[in-house]
Design an enzyme around this catalytic site. Structure first.
Site, PDB file in Angstrom:
ATOM      1  N   GLY A 103      -2.054 -14.075  -8.324  1.00  0.00           N
ATOM      2  CA  GLY A 103      -0.737 -13.689  -8.866  1.00  0.00           C
ATOM      3  C   GLY A 103       0.073 -13.079  -7.562  1.00  0.00           C
ATOM      4  N   ARG A 124       5.790  -7.230 -10.204  1.00  0.00           N
ATOM      5  CA  ARG A 124       6.260  -5.936 -10.530  1.00  0.00           C
ATOM      6  C   ARG A 124       5.838  -4.794  -9.320  1.00  0.00           C
ATOM      7  NH1 ARG A 124       2.493  -6.064 -15.763  1.00  0.00           N
ATOM      8  NH2 ARG A 124       1.577  -7.708 -14.385  1.00  0.00           N
ATOM      9  N   ASN A 157      -7.858  -3.786 -22.921  1.00  0.00           N
ATOM     10  CA  ASN A 157      -8.536  -4.864 -22.436  1.00  0.00           C
ATOM     11  C   ASN A 157      -8.671  -4.338 -20.805  1.00  0.00           C
ATOM     12  OD1 ASN A 157     -10.002  -7.010 -20.963  1.00  0.00           O
ATOM     13  ND2 ASN A 157      -8.133  -8.276 -21.157  1.00  0.00           N
ATOM     14  N   ASN A 210      -0.144  -2.656 -11.375  1.00  0.00           N
ATOM     15  CA  ASN A 210       0.658  -3.637 -11.463  1.00  0.00           C
ATOM     16  C   ASN A 210       2.034  -3.228 -10.865  1.00  0.00           C
ATOM     17  OD1 ASN A 210      -0.915  -5.640 -12.800  1.00  0.00           O
ATOM     18  ND2 ASN A 210      -0.462  -4.379 -15.074  1.00  0.00           N
ATOM     19  N   ARG A 219      -3.428   8.114  22.762  1.00  0.00           N
ATOM     20  CA  ARG A 219      -3.201   6.790  22.341  1.00  0.00           C
ATOM     21  C   ARG A 219      -4.527   5.837  22.457  1.00  0.00           C
ATOM     22  NH1 ARG A 219       2.188   6.180  25.527  1.00  0.00           N
ATOM     23  NH2 ARG A 219       1.860   3.887  24.731  1.00  0.00           N
TER      24      ARG A 219
END
Ligand code: UD1
Ligand code: MG
Length: 461
Positions: free
Chosen positions: A12, A16, A170, A228, A333
């Site tokens: 997917g 969202r 679920n 989501n 660094r």
């Protein structure tokens, strides 16, 4: 033992999330969500793990590498359609298939095991992992018959007012009989609010065919959190952070304020190390024992020995030895290698340099592209002038050298062992071992000068 497979849904886009980054690649405690799921499932020793990829397929593959096999879902037509893409690899094989979503990063191997065990014990065709929550919005709801059997799963967008009140959700994790799964998937349609082929519809199909449908309700809802959007992402981060912090505290690390301490998943920390608030330890960092880190320090992909202090400082992709004091306000660094018993004090920046045992840069220095020997003292304001505007050059300072305050070491240059540099020098030529180098203009004092000026001014009035 029967064959066991896993299918992880990761195709997917994650609309969202409103992000350029594909949803399952969003990190939780420094590790992409889908990697969390893969790492947990890998510990179960299954025969095959298939990841369904689509949006950002190449990026997801780069992340997961050879640890799983892949099936491509070219168009994202729903979770049922996604699992169908694994048919070429799994259809017709006898065994059990665990299906997981790539956006549930908190799920643990213990819960996966419990689900698998129940599935086998009950000889079920499908076992669904469910959870209870007072805020079920967005999740599919578990619809049970009056006698308590699971009948079907209804998605938020398809649920009636009454169904929306159901607090059992679920989790998107299931165990299927592999043959039954692929047979049932052929019967799934896309006649619903989203026009998608829903995987949860398989439950109703199997239930209506009189097959054994089982639900395992986990008492730990937070473990099943589906991410989501960014609100849920922050929620997942919070839970994972707490889990990681508690695990380190149980292994003997003191965390003064766990809510304000961020340790990424792959980090290792030794006993009796104390972490003060505002500390972030990231990447594959390894911290020794008896260290003091923080307050307000960031350590990224670095190794640190024992009994070292890093206060209000940043350390990135470097190694620091034992008994070292870093900070406050130091910046180490990448590609720096700091020895043991070193002092790197306030406002000191070290880049791509070796810094020998027992050496010190207590205040206000820039050390770049340098080889600093053992027991060297770099006085306040010592600077390596490593860049000529085009190229970077090396500075070497031998063991036991003493560099006076405010010295510029113009690279390429070598200061010999035991040499002294007078304060305020700009050193452009190599300094032999044990020599004193003075590279500044001589001081002239003009006696009575001020008085003379004043007298002149008065006479001119
Ligand atoms: C899904 C479940 C819902 C459950 C929730 C748990 C469905 C229809 N709904 O909803 O019942 O409560 O998870 O978190 O399954 N994906 C694909 N291909 C697709 C669509 C999705 O690979 O075509 C993947 C996504 O990348 C994601 C996972 O499947 O990792 C779940 O999809 P998502 O859209 O998040 O489903 P939810 O709406 O959360
Ligand atoms: Mg989801």
């Amino acid at each position: 033992m029967s064959n066991k497979f896993a299918v992880i849904l990761a195709a997917g886009q994650g609309t969202r999330m409103k992000s350029q980054l594909y949803k399952v690649l969003h990190p939780v405690c420094g590790k992409p969500m889908v990697q969390h799921v893969v790492d947990e499932v890998t510990t179960l020793g299954l025969s095959e793990i298939v990841t369904i990829v689509g949006h950002g397929a190449e990026k997801v593959k780069d992340q997961l590498g050879q640890s799983v096999t892949y099936a491509l879902q070219e168009e994202q037509l729903g979770t049922g359609h996604a699992v169908m893409q694994a048919a070429t690899l799994l259809e017709g094989k006898e065994g059990t298939t665990l299906v997981l979503c790539g956006d549930t990063p908190l799920i643990t191997k213990e819960t996966m095991k419990a689900l698998l065990e129940l599935h086998e014990k009950e000889d079920a065709k499908v076992s669904i992992l469910t959870a209870r929550t007072t805020n079920p919005t967005g999740y599919g709801r578990i619809v049970r018959s009056e006698d308590g059997f699971v009948e079907r799963i209804v998605e938020q967008k398809d649920a009636t007012e009454e169904e929306q009140q159901i607090q059992e959700i679920n989790t998107g994790t299931y165990c299927f009989d592999n043959i039954a799964l692929f047979n049932a998937l052929k019967k799934v349609t896309n006649e619903n609010a989203q026009g998608e082929y829903y995987l949860p519809d398989v439950i109703e199909i199997l239930q209506q065919a009189g097959e054994n449908v089982v639900a395992y309700q986990t008492p730990i809802f937070e473990e099943t959190l589906g991410v989501n959007d960014r609100v849920a992402l922050a929620e997942a981060e919070k839970v994972m952070k707490q889990r990681i912090n508690e695990s380190w505290m149980k292994q003997g690390v003191t965390i003064i304020d766990p809510a304000a301490t961020y340790i990424e998943k792959e980090v290792i920390i030794g006993q009796d190390t104390v972490l003060y608030p505002g500390t972030m330890i990231r990447g594959n960092s390894e911290i020794g024992s008896g260290c003091i880190i923080g307050p307000h320090s960031e350590i990224l992909s670095s190794t640190i020995g024992d009994k070292t202090e890093v206060k209000q400082s940043v350390v990135r992709e470097s190694h620091i030895g034992s008994g070292v004091a870093v900070g406050p306000f130091a910046h180490i660094r990448p590609e720096s290698n700091i020895g043991n018993d070193v002092k790197v004090g306030n406002f000191v920046e070290i880049k791509k340099s070796n810094f020998g045992n027992g050496s010190k840069a207590p205040h206000l220095s820039y050390i770049g592209d340098a080889e600093i020997g053992d027991r060297v003292n770099l006085g306040c304001g010592s600077i390596t002038v490593n860049y000529d505007g085009t190229n970077k050059h090396k500075t070497k300072v031998g063991d036991d050298a003493f560099v006076g305050c405010n010295s510029n070491l113009v690279a390429p240059v070598t200061v010999g062992k035991n040499a002294y540099i007078a304060a305020g020098s700009t050193v452009t030529d190599n300094v032999p071992d044990s020599a004193l180098s003075i590279a500044r203009s001589r001081q002239t004092n003009k006696e009575g000068y001020v008085q003379k000026i004043k007298e002149k001014k008065n006479n001119d009035k």
